[in-house]
Design an enzyme around this catalytic site. Structure first.
Site, short mmCIF file in Angstrom:
data_model
loop_
_atom_site.label_atom_id
_atom_site.label_comp_id
_atom_site.label_asym_id
_atom_site.label_seq_id
_atom_site.Cartn_x
_atom_site.Cartn_y
_atom_site.Cartn_z
N GLY A 261 12.17 13.17 4.38
CA GLY A 261 10.81 13.57 4.03
C GLY A 261 10.23 14.59 4.97
O GLY A 261 10.97 15.24 5.73
N ASP A 262 8.90 14.72 4.98
CA ASP A 262 8.28 15.80 5.72
C ASP A 262 8.53 15.69 7.22
O ASP A 262 8.79 16.70 7.89
CB ASP A 262 6.78 15.90 5.40
CG ASP A 262 6.04 14.60 5.63
OD1 ASP A 262 6.70 13.57 5.89
OD2 ASP A 262 4.80 14.61 5.54
N GLY A 263 8.48 14.48 7.79
CA GLY A 263 8.76 14.32 9.21
C GLY A 263 10.19 14.69 9.56
O GLY A 263 10.46 15.37 10.56
N THR B 250 11.31 12.13 -0.83
CA THR B 250 10.16 11.27 -0.63
C THR B 250 9.84 10.56 -1.93
O THR B 250 9.66 11.20 -2.97
CB THR B 250 8.91 12.03 -0.15
OG1 THR B 250 7.77 11.19 -0.27
CG2 THR B 250 8.68 13.28 -0.96
N ASP C 264 7.21 9.13 -2.59
CA ASP C 264 5.79 9.33 -2.92
C ASP C 264 5.52 10.65 -3.64
O ASP C 264 4.39 10.87 -4.10
CB ASP C 264 4.94 9.29 -1.64
CG ASP C 264 4.86 7.91 -1.03
OD1 ASP C 264 5.19 6.94 -1.73
OD2 ASP C 264 4.47 7.80 0.14
N GLY D 79 2.57 4.63 -1.75
CA GLY D 79 1.68 5.78 -1.87
C GLY D 79 0.76 5.83 -0.67
O GLY D 79 -0.41 5.50 -0.76
N ARG D 80 1.34 6.22 0.47
CA ARG D 80 0.60 6.19 1.74
C ARG D 80 -0.59 7.14 1.71
O ARG D 80 -1.71 6.78 2.08
CB ARG D 80 1.54 6.57 2.88
CG ARG D 80 0.87 6.72 4.23
CD ARG D 80 1.88 7.14 5.27
NE ARG D 80 2.89 6.12 5.44
CZ ARG D 80 2.74 5.06 6.23
NH1 ARG D 80 1.61 4.89 6.91
NH2 ARG D 80 3.70 4.18 6.35
N GLU E 94 -0.73 1.89 -1.73
CA GLU E 94 -0.87 1.29 -0.40
C GLU E 94 -1.89 2.01 0.48
O GLU E 94 -2.49 1.40 1.38
CB GLU E 94 0.48 1.28 0.31
CG GLU E 94 1.07 2.66 0.55
CD GLU E 94 2.41 2.62 1.26
OE1 GLU E 94 2.51 1.90 2.27
OE2 GLU E 94 3.33 3.32 0.81
N ARG F 26 12.20 1.08 -4.05
CA ARG F 26 12.87 2.17 -3.33
C ARG F 26 14.37 1.91 -3.12
O ARG F 26 15.10 2.81 -2.71
CB ARG F 26 12.20 2.40 -1.98
CG ARG F 26 12.51 1.39 -0.91
CD ARG F 26 11.82 1.77 0.40
NE ARG F 26 12.38 1.04 1.53
CZ ARG F 26 12.04 1.25 2.79
NH1 ARG F 26 11.14 2.16 3.08
NH2 ARG F 26 12.60 0.56 3.76
#
Length: 444
Positions: free
Chosen positions: A183-185, A212, A214, A258-259, A313, A369
């Site tokens: 993901g982005d990180g 991701t 999400d 869905g952070r 979430e 997931r």
């Protein structure tokens, strides 16, 4: 950043770095591939495809930013017979990880004849010697059936590792191409690895494959695994509906991932058509007052005798004033548990108003997931992985493969840091959710 919002970028932001001259003919020429199947760096997809944006740029005499098209090149940078490749999967699990690993290996071996492919285990930890995670030597026999399994055969981990140490490992092992799936990180770390290689003048290709569940990476039409997650979430919502209908004044609460973005909750609720309330991070949540959520829920229960609530979430975090749970290993802010909080507040509110209810609370996050990818994601992962192989062999670096405007393109890793995609509450998607549930536009 909303789904329809376009970040401000210029032509320089879209440039993809090349390691050098491509001197080797692509093995595809031996496979009777026609010239039309090969791409050049001049094959490009416009960044802003709106009529208004295009006309404005033309009137102002500006060059329209565009992205390189993904796909095989006639000439490649790396000699396949001498090339060593690494693959690493990072962050949380997601449907399709094994599909990506499988297709990377298949593409490298069948299409290019690369035989030395190493799978680094447990995320970036696998590239740091002190953890003792020995890499796996991957081949087509080892990966032939893994797409039927959930998770990642390489496993994963969260948390950033020391970038120079990672590059030391690549240098020591002679890895020419590193495929990073995350993901982005994870992709921000991949950008740092790419920059460290550049500082050392190392001709190493760092290619990201965005992952991701999400669906919140900017500029991408859709991330792999999202379709599978939505399909599984629909089943859970439907079960919550059955439970709610199965008892007097039944309430089903489903908490989904869905952070920061509510795409899973929105799409799954729209597909199910059984949700009566959908709560996402993009819409502020107010519980009390005549127009608050609890009042609307009581109205629903007294008139229809059941209700299904779907909550992402990251929704309603403003309700936890002063709460500071720190950050997780990836640097993400830890959220308070909105699902259990809602369950307890609803239960107390119903008792206060003399309404006896039966509440069923379901949190299927890790199930959703961990499932194998569905047919759509199988195909999507295949395209992503093979395009990543083409990019790496052509000597591209510091980039990700992505689908943008329904076309496969190359995006610089640096663009990922420009924001996070969110549900646009004025979009057709959210309008559809409101029409399907009948819930108010806001809780004010």
């Amino acid at each position: 950043m909303s789904a329809n919002e376009i970040p401000q970028i210029n032509e320089a932001d879209t440039l993809i770095e090349n390691l050098g001259e491509c001197r080797f003919p692509s093995p595809f020429k031996k496979n009777c591939y026609t010239e039309q199947l090969f791409k050049t760096d001049d094959d490009r997809i416009l960044f802003d495809i709106t009529y208004a944006g295009t006309m404005k740029a033309i009137k102002e005499g500006r060059t329209l930013p565009s992205f390189e098209s993904a796909g095989p090149r006639e000439s490649i940078f790396f000699n396949p017979a001498e090339t060593k490749v690494g693959i690493v999967t990072c962050g949380g699990l997601c449907p399709g990880l094994n599909d990506v690993i499988r297709n990377l290996v298949m593409g490298l071996q069948h299409s290019y004849g690369v035989s030395r492919i190493y799978g680094f285990r447990y995320g970036y930890e696998g590239l740091v010697t002190k953890y003792g995670h020995s890499p796996l030597l991957l081949d087509t026999d080892m990966v032939s059936d893994i797409h039927a399994q959930g998770g990642s055969i390489l496993a994963s981990s969260r948390g950033q590792q020391d970038t120079p140490t990672i590059v030391d490992t690549l240098q020591r092992m002679g890895i020419d191409i590193l495929f990073v799936v995350g993901g982005d990180g994870t992709l921000r770390a991949a950008n740092e690895i790419s920059q460290e290689c550049k500082l050392r003048n190392l001709k190493k290709s760092i290619i990201g494959i965005p992952k991701t569940i999400d669906n919140d990476i900017i500029l991408l039409d859709k991330s792999f695994g999202f379709e599978s997650a939505v399909s599984e979430a629909v089943k859970v919502i439907n079960c919550a509906h059955v439970e709610a209908k199965g008892a007097p004044r039944g309430i089903g609460i489903v908490k989904l991932m869905g952070r920061d973005s509510g795409f899973i909750a929105a799409y799954a609720s729209l597909a199910s058509s059984e949700a009566n309330f959908v709560l996402i991070p993009e819409v502020p949540l107010k519980l009390d007052g005549p127009n608050g959520f609890l009042a609307k829920l009581r109205e629903r229960i007294t008139t229809r005798d059941h209700a299904v609530i779907v909550v992402a979430e990251g929704a309603g975090q403003d309700l936890f004033k002063g709460a500071d749970l720190g950050t997780d290993a990836s640097g993400n802010k830890r959220h308070s548990d909105i699902g259990k909080y809602l369950r307890d507040r609803i239960n107390a509110d119903m008792k206060e108003h003399g309404i006896e209810t039966s509440i069923k609370y379901i949190d299927p996050s890790y199930i959703i997931r961990s499932i194998p990818a569905n047919a759509y994601d199988n195909a999507y992962c295949s395209h992503m992985a093979h395009n990543a192989v083409h990019a790496g062999m052509a000597g591209k670096t510091g980039m990700i493969v992505a689908m943008c405007h329904r076309a496969h393109v190359h995006l610089p890793l640096s663009l990922i840091a420009k924001g996070r995609k969110k549900v646009n509450v004025t979009s057709e998607l959210w309008r559809g959710v409101l029409e399907c549930t009948g819930q108010p536009v806001s809780w004010e």
